[in-house]
Each structure stands twice: as C-alpha cells, then as structure tokens.
Design a protein around this motif. Structure first.
Motif, short mmCIF file in Angstrom:
data_model
loop_
_atom_site.label_atom_id
_atom_site.label_comp_id
_atom_site.label_asym_id
_atom_site.label_seq_id
_atom_site.Cartn_x
_atom_site.Cartn_y
_atom_site.Cartn_z
N GLY A 29 0.83 -1.21 0.00
CA GLY A 29 0.00 0.00 0.00
C GLY A 29 0.85 1.25 0.00
N HIS A 30 0.58 2.14 -0.96
CA HIS A 30 1.32 3.41 -1.00
C HIS A 30 0.76 4.38 0.05
N HIS A 31 1.63 5.28 0.52
CA HIS A 31 1.24 6.25 1.56
C HIS A 31 0.02 7.10 1.18
N ASP A 46 6.76 4.39 0.49
CA ASP A 46 6.83 5.26 -0.68
C ASP A 46 7.19 4.37 -1.87
N SER A 47 7.32 4.99 -3.04
CA SER A 47 7.54 4.18 -4.26
C SER A 47 8.80 3.32 -4.14
N LEU A 48 9.85 3.88 -3.53
CA LEU A 48 11.10 3.13 -3.43
C LEU A 48 10.94 1.94 -2.49
N VAL A 125 10.27 6.81 -11.57
CA VAL A 125 9.46 5.58 -11.69
C VAL A 125 8.02 5.89 -12.09
N ASN A 126 7.59 7.13 -11.92
CA ASN A 126 6.25 7.54 -12.37
C ASN A 126 6.27 7.67 -13.89
N SER A 127 6.46 6.54 -14.55
CA SER A 127 6.58 6.52 -16.01
C SER A 127 6.15 5.13 -16.47
N THR A 144 13.39 7.31 -7.83
CA THR A 144 12.16 7.76 -7.18
C THR A 144 12.48 9.13 -6.57
N SER A 145 11.48 9.70 -5.90
CA SER A 145 11.75 11.01 -5.30
C SER A 145 12.69 10.86 -4.10
N SER A 146 12.87 9.63 -3.60
CA SER A 146 13.80 9.39 -2.48
C SER A 146 15.26 9.35 -2.93
N ILE A 216 -1.49 17.16 -8.91
CA ILE A 216 -1.80 17.21 -7.47
C ILE A 216 -0.82 18.13 -6.74
N HIS A 217 0.40 18.25 -7.27
CA HIS A 217 1.41 19.06 -6.61
C HIS A 217 1.58 20.45 -7.23
N MET A 218 0.61 20.84 -8.09
CA MET A 218 0.69 22.15 -8.73
C MET A 218 -0.19 23.19 -8.04
P1 13P Z 1 6.86 8.85 -3.51
O1 13P Z 1 7.98 8.42 -4.40
O2 13P Z 1 7.27 9.92 -2.57
O3 13P Z 1 6.20 7.70 -2.88
O4 13P Z 1 5.77 9.58 -4.43
C1 13P Z 1 5.06 8.91 -5.41
C2 13P Z 1 4.10 9.78 -6.04
O5 13P Z 1 3.34 9.38 -6.88
C3 13P Z 1 4.08 11.18 -5.65
O6 13P Z 1 3.11 11.86 -6.35
#
Ligand code: 13P
Ligand code: SF4
Length: 349
Positions: A29-31, A46-48, A125-127, A144-146, A216-218
């Motif tokens: 489960g993702h956060h 998180d994704s990583l 990885v969001n690809s 990933t963002s990490s 979502i982050h804009m």
């Molecule tokens: P994390 O890599 O921080 O889990 O973020 C994934 C994501 O989709 C952020 O929008």
C-alpha cells in the motif's frame, strides 16, 4: 468484477480471506492510500520502499498493489514474472506518467544526443514500463523522489549529463539540491519544435528535464506560504519535490512521502507543520500526531483521484474473484530492459 453489496462489512471479509492466504499473498500500500486500505497492507511505503518490497517478496505467490499502475508494473517487472501482480483498481493511472510516451521520448533522445553525445536517461518511476525499458537499453536508470539525487550523481560520476523524464519539477529540484544553477537545467517541451532546445542553449546544460508535472502538486502557491508565515510564526512547511521549485524554495524542507513522514515525526510537541502533498497522507499524519501535540495541517488540500480509485469494495472483489482483467503483466521483452533500469536504481542503495 461483481459488485459487493453495501453495507457488507468489507473489512472483516478482507481479513478472513487475507488469513486464508497467509504468506502466499503480499498486499502493498502506498502512503497516498486511504487508511482503511492501509489497514490491510503488509507493507506500507513510498515508491522506493514498495519497489524494494516487491523485489524481496520471493515467498509470495501473489502481490496485490494498492496504488497506481506504474507502481504495480514495477512490482511485476521486479518479481521476474514469478509472482502474479494484481490491482483492485487497474484503471488507476498517473497523469504525469502519461505525459511522456515512448515515441515522443525516442524523438527527444535523438534530438538531445544529436546536439551532444554525452547524455544518459533517468526516468522517474512515475513513467510507463516502455520508458523504463528505454532507459535500461540506453545505459540509464530509474529513480524515485527518495533517490533522485543519487541517480543524478551516478550519471555525473560517469562524466555524462542527465536526460530526465517525465517530471520537470523533480528534475529541477534535484539539480538544485546538488548545487547546480538554474541555467544548468533546460526543459524539453514535447509540444515544441525540437523540444525548444538548440545547440547554444545546450552548451552549459547538465540536466534536460521533460516538461511533465503532477497536477496534485501544482496547487501550492506563494500567497498561501506568505499567509502561513504571517499567521503561524514558527510553523514549518514541507513539500514533495514534485512541487515547482519556486514553492520548494519558500518551504523549510522537501522530500519524498517517506521523508515527509520522518520530518513530521521529528517535530517536537507544540510544533505546527504544514505539509504540501497528497491529502490522504496529510490527513493521516494529522490524526497520528495529534495525540503528541503536533499540529499537522494541509498546505492546500489536494487529492489524487487515481490513488482514491482503490477502495474496500474493489479490494474485496479482487480477493474473492482474482479476475484476469485485474492482473498487471508487462510484456517479457519490455520487462527485461525495464528491470535493468530498476535494478541499477536499487543497486544505488
Ligand atoms: P513517492 O515516491 O514519494 O512515494 O511519491 C510517489 C508519487 O506518486 C508522488 O506523487
Ligand atoms: Fe501521479 Fe501525482 Fe497521483 Fe502521484 S500524486 S500518482 S504523480 S497524479
């Protein structure tokens, strides 16, 4: 899938099926998932962390991914086809991942390497799996963002430059974290002729970042940050690095979902912290830290509709019926090259 009647107690029914499966089933489960889903997850991350969990899950027969499609594809790729990966909501995509398709990326790669040969591709990885496979074939890797900074350093240590996709903002923020000036980052716009790049503008570039973004982050604004600074003296602000650099630089900190969780946990009693990321996570942090006197607030409420597609009803339906349509399976040839890129990332530590 059959519709599960309401008001059935889905949670209890999921618990029962879960118990029957024991260690043969791994639920990830993702956060950004709702707390009622995460209650059923064996691993939350998180994704990583979830990619690592999928790679380590050798004892499981099946993996259920509560998140979005690119994450489930990575789990399938990393499990070498040995474990079947399913999603309760297979139509949960990611608009950012959809902003770079393989035909556009191959055209961009020809344009960028046509101007200078010393580039390596790095894909968030969001690809799509095809983009990850492209990176694997071209000697690049995923991140990933990490671990984006480590991935960029991996490229720079080979005396190469970074062709980053598909998130302009993670690309620009990571370059800045590594001490690069804004002029060292050029944006490739797939809608512009030759991406909007030319030989002159590329001379000093160390990073080319694809013009993609997470909606979502804009939503976070400098006006809101100034208001918080005025009204909540001493409050901290942390945002996810998918947020535009102008906002990141006004915040006190930025980090992946796991890093945000650690940042909030490190705040002392009495602190107030505004969090700029997906609202399910912020709401959970607010609940969890209330008891110890830490006030967690949303910078601006912003929900990811794709993450929210997973719910107790479709999770239960999946666990009862295991329909083929809910299975996520990346074609073998694509998976092999994408695995190369993902494993290079995992080797970064
Ligand atoms: P994390 O890599 O921080 O889990 O973020 C994934 C994501 O989709 C952020 O929008
Ligand atoms: Fe994609 Fe943004 Fe949702 Fe993350 S929050 S899954 S990047 S749309």
């Amino acid at each position: 899938m059959t519709n599960i009647p309401v008001p059935e107690d889905c949670g209890a029914a999921i618990d029962t099926i879960r118990m029957e499966w024991g260690g043969r089933l791994l639920i990830l489960g993702h956060h950004y998932q709702d707390s009622e889903i995460l209650r059923h997850a064996d691993l939350i991350g998180d994704s990583l962390e979830l990619a690592r969990g999928a790679a380590r899950a050798t004892a499981a027969e099946r993996i259920v991914f509560c998140g979005v499609r690119f994450m489930a594809e990575s789990a399938d790729i990393l499990s070498h086809g040995q474990r079947a990966v399913y999603m309760p909501a297979v139509n949960a995509g990611c608009p950012m991942a959809d902003m770079a398709d393989i035909t556009q990326v191959e055209r961009a790669w020809r344009a960028v390497t046509g101007l200078a040969p010393d580039w390596l591709p790095v894909a968030y990885v969001n690809s799509s799996a095809e983009i990850k496979a492209f990176c694997g074939r071209q000697g690049g890797l995923t991140c990933t963002s990490s671990n984006a900074a480590k991935a960029f350093e991996w490229v720079f240590n080979q005396q190469k430059r970074v062709f980053f996709l598909p998130d302009e903002h993670l690309g620009a923020n990571t370059a800045h974290d590594l001490g690069l000036s804004d002029t060292a980052v050029r944006i490739y716009d797939p809608r512009a002729w030759d991406g909007g790049l030319n030989a002159e503008s590329m001379k000093d570039a160390r990073v080319v970042a694809w013009k993609g973004f997470c909606p979502i982050h804009m939503v976070f604004s400098p006006i809101r940050i100034r208001e918080i600074r005025r009204r909540w003296a001493g409050a901290k602000i942390i945002v996810h690095p998918e947020t535009p650099k102008e906002i990141v630089r006004l915040a006190d900190a930025h980090g992946s979902t796991a890093q945000i969780i650690r940042y909030v946990a490190a705040q002392p009693r009495g602190a107030t912290v505004f969090v700029g990321t997906e609202a399910h996570l912020v709401r959970r942090l607010a609940d969890e830290h209330q008891a110890r006197g830490v006030n967690v607030q949303m910078l601006t409420p912003s929900f990811c509709p794709n993450m929210a597609k997973t719910n107790l009803r479709n999770l239960l339906a999946l666990l009862r019926e295991w329909p083929d349509a809910a299975r996520v399976k990346v074609p073998a040839a694509t998976a092999a090259d994408a695995r190369t890129a993902l494993e290079r990332m995992l080797a970064l530590g």
